[in-house]
Design an enzyme around this catalytic site. Structure first.
Site, PDB file in Angstrom:
ATOM      1  CD  GLU A  90      -2.560  -0.997   2.746  1.00  0.00           C
ATOM      2  OE1 GLU A  90      -3.360  -1.876   3.000  1.00  0.00           O
ATOM      3  OE2 GLU A  90      -2.335  -0.055   3.525  1.00  0.00           O
ATOM      4  CB  CYS A 103       2.277   7.234   3.744  1.00  0.00           C
ATOM      5  SG  CYS A 103       2.541   6.007   5.033  1.00  0.00           S
ATOM      6  CB  CYS A 110       5.101  -5.673   9.751  1.00  0.00           C
ATOM      7  SG  CYS A 110       6.208  -4.850  10.917  1.00  0.00           S
ATOM      8  CB  CYS A 114       2.537  -3.236  16.992  1.00  0.00           C
ATOM      9  SG  CYS A 114       4.275  -2.738  16.942  1.00  0.00           S
ATOM     10  CB  CYS A 117       0.017  -2.428  13.838  1.00  0.00           C
ATOM     11  SG  CYS A 117       0.510  -1.872  12.201  1.00  0.00           S
ATOM     12  CB  CYS A 329      -1.033   1.207   9.155  1.00  0.00           C
ATOM     13  SG  CYS A 329       0.703   1.074   9.126  1.00  0.00           S
TER      14      CYS A 329
END
Ligand code: SAH
Length: 341
Positions: A90, A103, A110, A114, A117, A329
């Site tokens: 993205e 961004c 990832c 977290c 997230c 995100c």
């Protein structure tokens, strides 16, 4: 095969020499690459035999728009790109009065885990190449017709987990004959990988370092961010203080406000204490609701901000953009890749 857009200027020059071509060809090729050509035949000022040689030796990355969403509220554009291997990433363009900010993602998925997230659901698939990070800027600009003036490395992934590629990306995007985006217009965000902060500090770039803090105490931060078990709060702040002394650059701290978890007065006071001796800036982010997560947005954002400000710490509340298009995100990739029911 050589990934031609990931090459540094020196490496590209070496390739051109190896192919027995005069050195000015390197600059011509570089210019074409930065324009987002989709095939070597678009490099019309190169001889046909040279185009064939490049084709035989090199791959040329060309991301394809899988989805494009434009916010009716504020013009935010969100791209979902499909990469050569079928993976998706993205990119978001945010439109501010002072210019357009992009961004970009640094990884597919990832590793950091977290709790709040969406990007980390499904783990890390792979790291992006420098070209794939750069392509997000080149092709978003080409597709939207908008001139990008600022870059934030705040998309999917942890930049410090892919730092070699990220540093090469910075070198390329900063090139006066390329997109020529100055370091002062670039921010890099990390969840707090201390060796990465140290390496970046040693390079003394003029970019802005952002640290995703989200809690000033180990108990809360361990719960929210597994990375804190490797680099606890004391080590993180020691690295931040060192970074400021080394570079003279003010660090920005990201802080997503979560109801009853990190929004207590004592936590604001602890932030103040940890920032003593360093001009930090705290960016308070109203938590974006992640579905099926027990974490809820805080109702104390204004009070928390006041408490920081009263004690001399600059704190701003981040304005929410693109609320109607899953602009935060990892949300769009998650939907499209079937990571969400
Ligand atoms: N991995 C890097 C780069 C990602 S930046 C980092 O952690 O800094 C993306 C930012 O959005 C980070 O500050 C991240 O903590 C924050 N974020 C992630 N999910 C969020 C959510 N649900 N609400 C608000 N902020 C969130």
């Amino acid at each position: 095969m050589t990934d031609i857009k990931s090459l540094s200027r020196a490496e590209l020059a070496a390739l051109v020499a190896e192919l027995g071509e005069p050195s000015f060809r390197a600059k011509q090729i570089f210019t074409w690459l930065q324009k987002g050509v989709e095939g070597f035949d678009e490099m019309t000022n190169l001889s046909k035999p040279l185009r064939r040689k490049l084709e035989e030796r090199c791959t040329l990355s060309v991301p394809v728009v899988e989805r494009r969403q434009v916010s009716r509220l504020d013009g935010t554009i969100k791209y979902l790109w499909r990469l050569a291997d079928g993976n998706c990433i993205e990119t978001v363009i945010m439109r501010y009065k002072h210019g357009n900010t992009i961004c970009v993602s640094s990884e597919v998925g990832c590793l950091m885990g977290c709790a709040f997230c969406a990007s980390t659901v499904g783990g890390l698939v792979r790291r992006l190449t420098p070209a794939e990070i750069l392509d997000q800027v080149i092709f978003s600009q080409k597709d939207s017709g908008l001139k990008i003036s600022n870059i934030v490395l705040m998309g999917i992934g942890e930049p410090m987990d892919n730092l070699d590629a990220v540093l090469r990306f910075l070198e390329l995007v900063n090139d006066p004959e390329g997109l020529n985006i100055g370091m002062r217009h670039i921010s890099l965000s990390t969840c707090g990988i201390v060796p990465g902060i140290q390496r970046l500090g040693g390079l003394d770039l003029q970019l802005t370092l952002s640290v995703s803090l989200h809690a000033p105490d180990n108990e809360t931060r361990n719960r929210l961010m597994p990375v804190n078990r490797a680099y606890p709060v004391e080590e993180l702040f020691a690295a931040c203080h060192w970074y400021f002394q080394e570079t003279g650059r003010r660090i920005s701290f990201e802080y997503a406000m979560i109801d009853g978890v990190n929004d207590h007065d004592w936590q604001a006071d602890l932030i103040v204490k940890q920032l003593k001796g360093m001009p930090g800036h705290v960016n308070l982010i109203p938590l974006n609701d992640v579905r099926e997560s027990p974490l809820k947005p805080s109702k104390r954002v204004a009070a928390f901000q006041k408490r920081l400000e009263r004690q001399g710490v600059t704190a701003t509340v981040r304005r929410k953009l693109g609320g109607d298009i899953d602009a935060s995100c990892g949300q769009l990739r998650r939907k499209t890749m079937g990571l969400e029911e």
